[in-house]
Motif scaffolding. Structure first.
Motif, PDB file in Angstrom:
ATOM      1  N   MET A 114       0.848  -1.187   0.000  1.00 40.66           N
ATOM      2  CA  MET A 114       0.000   0.000   0.000  1.00 40.66           C
ATOM      3  C   MET A 114       0.884   1.238   0.000  1.00 40.66           C
ATOM      4  O   MET A 114       1.815   1.340   0.801  1.00 40.66           O
ATOM      5  N   GLY A 115       0.604   2.176  -0.909  1.00 39.60           N
ATOM      6  CA  GLY A 115       1.359   3.420  -0.960  1.00 39.60           C
ATOM      7  C   GLY A 115       0.933   4.236  -2.160  1.00 39.60           C
ATOM      8  O   GLY A 115       0.049   3.837  -2.922  1.00 39.60           O
ATOM      9  N   GLY A 116       1.565   5.401  -2.348  1.00 41.07           N
ATOM     10  CA  GLY A 116       1.119   6.330  -3.369  1.00 41.07           C
ATOM     11  C   GLY A 116       2.029   6.416  -4.577  1.00 41.07           C
ATOM     12  O   GLY A 116       3.204   6.050  -4.527  1.00 41.07           O
ATOM     13  N   ARG A 117       1.461   6.917  -5.670  1.00 36.79           N
ATOM     14  CA  ARG A 117       2.203   7.236  -6.882  1.00 36.79           C
ATOM     15  C   ARG A 117       2.216   8.753  -7.058  1.00 36.79           C
ATOM     16  O   ARG A 117       1.519   9.477  -6.374  1.00 36.79           O
ATOM     17  N   LYS A 118       3.028   9.219  -8.001  1.00 33.55           N
ATOM     18  CA  LYS A 118       3.142  10.652  -8.307  1.00 33.55           C
ATOM     19  C   LYS A 118       3.450  11.428  -7.017  1.00 33.55           C
ATOM     20  O   LYS A 118       4.378  11.063  -6.289  1.00 33.55           O
ATOM     21  N   GLN A 119       2.675  12.488  -6.724  1.00 36.94           N
ATOM     22  CA  GLN A 119       2.965  13.322  -5.562  1.00 36.94           C
ATOM     23  C   GLN A 119       2.345  12.787  -4.269  1.00 36.94           C
ATOM     24  O   GLN A 119       2.334  13.478  -3.250  1.00 36.94           O
ATOM     25  N   SER A 120       1.856  11.562  -4.304  1.00 36.50           N
ATOM     26  CA  SER A 120       1.255  10.961  -3.109  1.00 36.50           C
ATOM     27  C   SER A 120       2.241  10.123  -2.308  1.00 36.50           C
ATOM     28  O   SER A 120       1.830   9.451  -1.347  1.00 36.50           O
ATOM     29  N   GLY A 121       3.519  10.149  -2.683  1.00 35.85           N
ATOM     30  CA  GLY A 121       4.499   9.514  -1.818  1.00 35.85           C
ATOM     31  C   GLY A 121       5.412   8.539  -2.508  1.00 35.85           C
ATOM     32  O   GLY A 121       5.318   8.294  -3.710  1.00 35.85           O
ATOM     33  N   VAL A 122       6.310   7.990  -1.702  1.00 33.38           N
ATOM     34  CA  VAL A 122       7.253   6.962  -2.149  1.00 33.38           C
ATOM     35  C   VAL A 122       7.292   5.869  -1.088  1.00 33.38           C
ATOM     36  O   VAL A 122       7.040   6.103   0.082  1.00 33.38           O
ATOM     37  N   GLY A 123       7.621   4.662  -1.537  1.00 35.82           N
ATOM     38  CA  GLY A 123       7.695   3.549  -0.595  1.00 35.82           C
ATOM     39  C   GLY A 123       6.332   2.916  -0.375  1.00 35.82           C
ATOM     40  O   GLY A 123       5.295   3.426  -0.824  1.00 35.82           O
ATOM     41  N   ARG A 124       6.328   1.802   0.306  1.00 33.51           N
ATOM     42  CA  ARG A 124       5.113   1.043   0.569  1.00 33.51           C
ATOM     43  C   ARG A 124       5.100   0.530   2.006  1.00 33.51           C
ATOM     44  O   ARG A 124       6.133   0.199   2.579  1.00 33.51           O
ATOM     45  N   ARG A 125       3.895   0.471   2.567  1.00 30.21           N
ATOM     46  CA  ARG A 125       3.691  -0.277   3.804  1.00 30.21           C
ATOM     47  C   ARG A 125       2.949  -1.563   3.446  1.00 30.21           C
ATOM     48  O   ARG A 125       2.472  -1.736   2.342  1.00 30.21           O
ATOM     49  N   HIS A 126       2.886  -2.487   4.392  1.00 33.29           N
ATOM     50  CA  HIS A 126       2.190  -3.768   4.225  1.00 33.29           C
ATOM     51  C   HIS A 126       3.015  -4.753   3.382  1.00 33.29           C
ATOM     52  O   HIS A 126       3.961  -4.373   2.686  1.00 33.29           O
ATOM     53  N   GLY A 127       2.627  -6.017   3.463  1.00 28.37           N
ATOM     54  CA  GLY A 127       3.274  -7.069   2.695  1.00 28.37           C
ATOM     55  C   GLY A 127       4.720  -7.287   3.097  1.00 28.37           C
ATOM     56  O   GLY A 127       5.208  -6.766   4.108  1.00 28.37           O
ATOM     57  N   SER A 128       5.435  -8.059   2.288  1.00 23.39           N
ATOM     58  CA  SER A 128       6.837  -8.342   2.588  1.00 23.39           C
ATOM     59  C   SER A 128       7.684  -7.075   2.552  1.00 23.39           C
ATOM     60  O   SER A 128       8.579  -6.882   3.383  1.00 23.39           O
ATOM     61  N   GLY A 129       7.379  -6.178   1.591  1.00 22.60           N
ATOM     62  CA  GLY A 129       8.148  -4.943   1.495  1.00 22.60           C
ATOM     63  C   GLY A 129       7.990  -4.049   2.700  1.00 22.60           C
ATOM     64  O   GLY A 129       8.906  -3.305   3.057  1.00 22.60           O
ATOM     65  N   GLY A 130       6.816  -4.101   3.354  1.00 19.34           N
ATOM     66  CA  GLY A 130       6.570  -3.290   4.536  1.00 19.34           C
ATOM     67  C   GLY A 130       7.405  -3.707   5.722  1.00 19.34           C
ATOM     68  O   GLY A 130       7.559  -2.930   6.675  1.00 19.34           O
ATOM     69  N   LEU A 131       7.950  -4.915   5.693  1.00 23.74           N
ATOM     70  CA  LEU A 131       8.865  -5.392   6.733  1.00 23.74           C
ATOM     71  C   LEU A 131      10.311  -5.248   6.289  1.00 23.74           C
ATOM     72  O   LEU A 131      11.148  -4.690   7.013  1.00 23.74           O
ATOM     73  N   LEU A 132      10.613  -5.707   5.082  1.00 22.95           N
ATOM     74  CA  LEU A 132      12.010  -5.767   4.640  1.00 22.95           C
ATOM     75  C   LEU A 132      12.600  -4.387   4.379  1.00 22.95           C
ATOM     76  O   LEU A 132      13.830  -4.236   4.344  1.00 22.95           O
ATOM     77  N   LYS A 133      11.751  -3.357   4.216  1.00 18.12           N
ATOM     78  CA  LYS A 133      12.299  -2.003   4.049  1.00 18.12           C
ATOM     79  C   LYS A 133      13.032  -1.551   5.307  1.00 18.12           C
ATOM     80  O   LYS A 133      13.863  -0.647   5.245  1.00 18.12           O
ATOM     81  N   TYR A 134      12.733  -2.164   6.436  1.00 13.15           N
ATOM     82  CA  TYR A 134      13.391  -1.812   7.694  1.00 13.15           C
ATOM     83  C   TYR A 134      14.639  -2.648   7.943  1.00 13.15           C
ATOM     84  O   TYR A 134      15.127  -2.734   9.074  1.00 13.15           O
TER      85      TYR A 134
END
Length: 519
Positions: A459-479
């Motif tokens: 879950m996350g935004g495109r364009k001017q709504s943000g960068v990166g994602r929360r939730h799923g495997s990426g929401g953990l491994l980004k840390y």
């Protein structure tokens, strides 16, 4: 919660929770915390300083080094216990959320669902995601390659006022499970729910000191926090997000930013109108529209526009307004006098520009000091502020379109790309339309809950709504910091001393051609 006795109890509880704020010393300005239900002060928080931030990061880093020594399974056990505590003690959490935000009890309950679901998901999936994994080596059989994940160190979380439990603790859970320390900077309007949640985390088994909370104003606490942490998660406005990203970039730390939105909803010509109306009410007026994922633009096909608009306006006018802990209240309060003034200004500007108010359009001080009616607009011209700017309140505009192509084009005609929704009687058609919308999440026959609640998906935004994602495997491994370890079983990958370099090049060329033919 609105009477004097209940306010006094909340004040006593908040003064107790205040002791969990990290302070380098005791001499701090007090910032007033006002309950939107009444407009009265219910507590104070200390205005944190750079010294407080430095102390908090140092403590979290020291505790994190010990925490990282535990296995992922041991860390996950804390969040399994926390999941149960959140469900068991939800009444306490709901009281604090409502006191600080003014939202209805049902909309506050969404935060309970989010935090409990996130805790359970990562407690179950986290250890497997963090486990070392085999990767394809450079040379089959001769090279063994593994991927490992290590904590980044200390994660900073700057969270907003609109979902103060979900958008602080749900981001902290994967950061902590990954083995990091965490330092929170909650919004000054809603710091006490973060302190209450921290109390439950410690009760669930989280080591004291691993999570630190520094309260205060964003411009005073935010920059020193970004300068000291190893990863930064921010949820807030696009304007502030740009400044956060710039500072994080200078420090060469990664960041995840969920920012603003001007979210579209598409009602196609084959939509079930009753279903679309329910979705539009939920998508537009949950938390009095103070939701990053809320629909603010509805594009409805001309063949169903009259029927949809008539039923949507009727459903909007039927919503009950109120303040307090009654589960039957549909829409609660805005968060502050300043935010009420912004919503009023957007609606008045639209009126003056020629828009028609079909429902609502007025503040309701008879209900609560910051309550505003759920509002439906039409005939909104491009010149109106609410046409392109995020209102972040209970205001939605209806636009009639002649085709699905026109709806998609107008939906994408924005600098934002956070969330969208499509209502149709044909799921396959809905998914096809959804893929063409420039948004990070798109719901088909649902406004936002299905996509946001699918925690296994990003879950996350495109364009001017943000960068990166929360939730799923990426929401953990980004840390985490990923590390590759490769063992070469036949000695170094280099030409043998007895083999001329040109022969080595021919040998490796032939080897690559053979590899290409292998299944």
């Amino acid at each position: 919660m609105a009477n004097t006795g209940e306010t006094r109890r909340e004040t006593d509880e908040f003064e107790r929770l205040r002791e969990r704020v990290t302070l380098a010393d005791d001499d701090r300005e007090a910032i007033s915390v006002v309950a939107p239900f009444t407009g009265e002060q219910v507590g104070t928080i200390p205005a944190g300083t750079e010294a407080d931030v430095a102390d908090a990061v140092e403590r979290a880093r020291a505790a994190g080094e010990r925490w990282a020594e535990r296995s992922p399974e041991q860390r996950a056990a804390v969040f399994e216990a926390f999941h149960e505590l959140v469900l068991d003690r939800q009444a306490e959490l709901l009281d604090v959320i409502q006191t600080e935000t003014g939202k209805s009890r049902l909309h506050a309950f969404e935060e309970i669902l989010d935090v409990a679901s996130t805790a359970q998901y990562y407690a179950e999936r986290g250890p497997g995601l963090l486990a070392p994994s085999r990767r394809e080596g450079a040379i089959p059989l001769a090279t063994r390659a593994e991927e490992h994940h290590h904590p980044v160190g200390v994660v900073g979380i700057i969270s907003p006022w609109n979902y103060p439990l979900a958008l602080s603790i749900s981001d902290a859970i994967p950061a902590l499970l990954a083995g990091n320390g965490v330092v929170f900077k909650p919004d000054e309007h809603t710091s006490f729910i973060a302190l209450k949640a921290l109390e439950l985390l410690v009760e669930a088994g989280l080591p004291e000191g691993l999570c630190q909370i520094v309260t205060g104003r964003g411009d005073e606490v935010g920059p020193p926090l970004i300068d000291r942490v190893d990863y930064l998660t921010f949820t807030g406005s696009t304007e502030t997000g740009r400044a956060v990203a710039e500072q994080a970039g200078r420090n060469l730390i990664d960041c995840s930013l969920e920012l603003g939105g001007k979210n579209p909803m598409l009602i196609l010509d084959d939509a079930d109108i009753d279903q679309a109306v329910r979705g539009a009410v939920n998508g537009s007026f949950t938390n009095a529209g103070q939701l990053c994922l809320a629909a603010e633009r509805i594009y409805v096909h001309e063949t169903v526009a009259e029927a949809f608009t008539e039923r949507f306006v009727a459903a909007t006018e039927d919503l009950s307004l109120g303040v307090g802990d009654d589960w039957d209240i549909d829409v609660g309060s805005l968060v502050s006098a300043d935010h009420l003034a912004k919503v009023e200004a957007h609606v008045e500007d639209a009126r003056e520009a020629g828009a028609t108010v079909l429902a609502g359009g007025e503040a309701r001080p008879d209900v609560g000091p910051y309550v505003y009616e759920p509002t439906v607009l039409t005939d909104v011209p491009e010149s109106a502020d609410c046409c392109r700017e995020e209102t972040f309140g209970p205001v939605v505009s209806i636009y009639e379109v002649s085709s699905t192509e026109e709806a998609i084009e107008k939906a994408n005609d924005t600098e934002y790309g956070l969330n969208a929704s499509v209502f149709t009687g044909d799921g396959e058609r809905g998914r096809a339309v959804a893929r063409r919308i420039e948004a990070g999440t798109v719901g088909v026959n649902d406004a936002y809950a299905a996509s946001y609640g699918s925690i296994d998906a990003p879950m996350g935004g495109r364009k001017q709504s943000g960068v990166g994602r929360r939730h799923g495997s990426g929401g953990l491994l980004k840390y985490t910091e990923s590390q590759t370890i490769a063992e070469q079983r036949t000695g170094p990958m280099a030409p043998p001393a007895s083999l001329p370099n040109d022969w080595y090049a021919r040998l490796m060329t032939g080897f690559l051609r053979v590899l290409k033919r292998l299944p």
